[in-house]
Design a protein around this motif. Sequence first.
Motif, PDB file in Angstrom:
ATOM      1  N   ILE A  23      36.155  47.267  43.803  1.00  0.00           N
ATOM      2  CA  ILE A  23      36.081  45.830  44.081  1.00  0.00           C
ATOM      3  C   ILE A  23      35.970  45.579  45.581  1.00  0.00           C
ATOM      4  O   ILE A  23      35.119  44.817  46.047  1.00  0.00           O
ATOM      5  CB  ILE A  23      37.327  45.088  43.531  1.00  0.00           C
ATOM      6  CG1 ILE A  23      37.281  45.030  42.002  1.00  0.00           C
ATOM      7  CG2 ILE A  23      37.436  43.681  44.117  1.00  0.00           C
ATOM      8  CD1 ILE A  23      38.569  44.523  41.377  1.00  0.00           C
ATOM      9  N   GLU A  27      32.798  43.970  47.442  1.00  0.00           N
ATOM     10  CA  GLU A  27      32.953  42.680  48.138  1.00  0.00           C
ATOM     11  C   GLU A  27      32.364  42.730  49.545  1.00  0.00           C
ATOM     12  O   GLU A  27      31.902  41.725  50.078  1.00  0.00           O
ATOM     13  CB  GLU A  27      34.439  42.308  48.243  1.00  0.00           C
ATOM     14  CG  GLU A  27      35.042  41.755  46.975  1.00  0.00           C
ATOM     15  CD  GLU A  27      36.525  41.419  47.124  1.00  0.00           C
ATOM     16  OE1 GLU A  27      37.037  40.693  46.271  1.00  0.00           O
ATOM     17  OE2 GLU A  27      37.174  41.883  48.096  1.00  0.00           O
ATOM     18  N   TYR A  93      39.944  36.723  40.299  1.00  0.00           N
ATOM     19  CA  TYR A  93      38.950  37.161  39.308  1.00  0.00           C
ATOM     20  C   TYR A  93      39.289  36.687  37.888  1.00  0.00           C
ATOM     21  O   TYR A  93      38.692  37.157  36.923  1.00  0.00           O
ATOM     22  CB  TYR A  93      38.776  38.680  39.382  1.00  0.00           C
ATOM     23  CG  TYR A  93      38.052  39.077  40.647  1.00  0.00           C
ATOM     24  CD1 TYR A  93      36.705  38.771  40.813  1.00  0.00           C
ATOM     25  CD2 TYR A  93      38.732  39.684  41.697  1.00  0.00           C
ATOM     26  CE1 TYR A  93      36.040  39.099  41.987  1.00  0.00           C
ATOM     27  CE2 TYR A  93      38.069  40.014  42.876  1.00  0.00           C
ATOM     28  CZ  TYR A  93      36.718  39.719  43.007  1.00  0.00           C
ATOM     29  OH  TYR A  93      36.067  40.031  44.175  1.00  0.00           O
ATOM     30  N   ASN A 176      30.748  42.306  40.985  1.00  0.00           N
ATOM     31  CA  ASN A 176      30.464  42.389  42.421  1.00  0.00           C
ATOM     32  C   ASN A 176      29.361  43.383  42.750  1.00  0.00           C
ATOM     33  O   ASN A 176      29.011  43.556  43.918  1.00  0.00           O
ATOM     34  CB  ASN A 176      31.733  42.764  43.186  1.00  0.00           C
ATOM     35  CG  ASN A 176      32.612  41.555  43.471  1.00  0.00           C
ATOM     36  OD1 ASN A 176      32.110  40.482  43.763  1.00  0.00           O
ATOM     37  ND2 ASN A 176      33.913  41.724  43.372  1.00  0.00           N
TER      38      ASN A 176
END
Length: 350
Positions: A23, A27, A93, A176
């Motif tokens: 993640i 990002e 999320y 993502n």
Amino acid sequence: DGVKDAVDVAIVGAGFTGLSAAIHCAEKGISCHVIEAEHVGYGGSGRNTGLVNAAAWLPPQDVIKQLGVNAGEKFVDIFSEAPSFVFGLIRKYNIDCETTNTGTIHAAHSKTGLENLKYRKSEWDRLSAPVDLLSATETAELTGTKCFHGALVDNRAGTINPMGYCRGLARAALQNGAKLTTGCHVCNLVKERDGWRIITTNGDLKAKYVILGTNAYTDKLWPGLSRTFTRINYFNCATPPLGIRIKHILPQRQGLWDTGKIMFSLRRDKYDRLIIGSMGRVHGNRDSGITKRWAKAQLKRLFPDLGSVEFENIWFGEIAMTPTHLPSVHQLDHNLVTSIGYNGRGITTG
């Protein structure tokens, strides 16, 4: 589709560590690919007890003694904020994982256990942490049992459904732009001039960096890494939903763990199941065997008015315990790192 491509970061393991890493790479626009031998949350992450605890297993002053004042206080600060980091990811999320944020209860199983809690409380007070010390009577009101001598309530902490959290992290990583391959075993890591070649059962993957996120499920992929910790088995037994029968047990749904050398834990989930666990492997199954007998006996000791209960599911996972009781980050080689040895604090540390 296999893993025959090139990325910035290859991540081994789809538990808390690997998925969180994915993640945070994605990002920032860093291309990454998570490779998992089994399925998302297969290891200690999905099998976790579900307590989102702050700080380390050690009392905070013992962490500071071990690491020195500067590094020790920095460690305690960062890990004190760890539950809010987890709950922040869940909110960001929109992860559906039965979150509670009512704290966790560290219950004194004996007078010695209560002294240990008072020792911890003295340092938390110095650090102005929101941690309360309860009397035996207050503990009974909060837990539904008179078996404890007192308790520490850490108001920063809470509980989750750990497999729900893992699956939510996986979805967030994919949204993502991270890649994820399950059912794919990493056989070897080969160092090359411009990074690493990851040889898997589904083909090869090239990456500039590699993160090993395997914790207690570390195998022989990197020589000697599995010798940096001791594996401890931890099992959990979940009752069916018990409804009104347990309205007095953990009414605010805090997670509980005790001060015993062979500790046990208790959680009441969203559906009014009781989930009770302790150290060890599963012996037998949900219908018969030592593990089931132990769980029934513990619930009878704690809650004599509850009556007989059965179990819907019983499972166990592995915890990586280090000699220092603190987690480690190792740079194993150029552009190859691992975060390992979580000592029963997997949700926040990972």
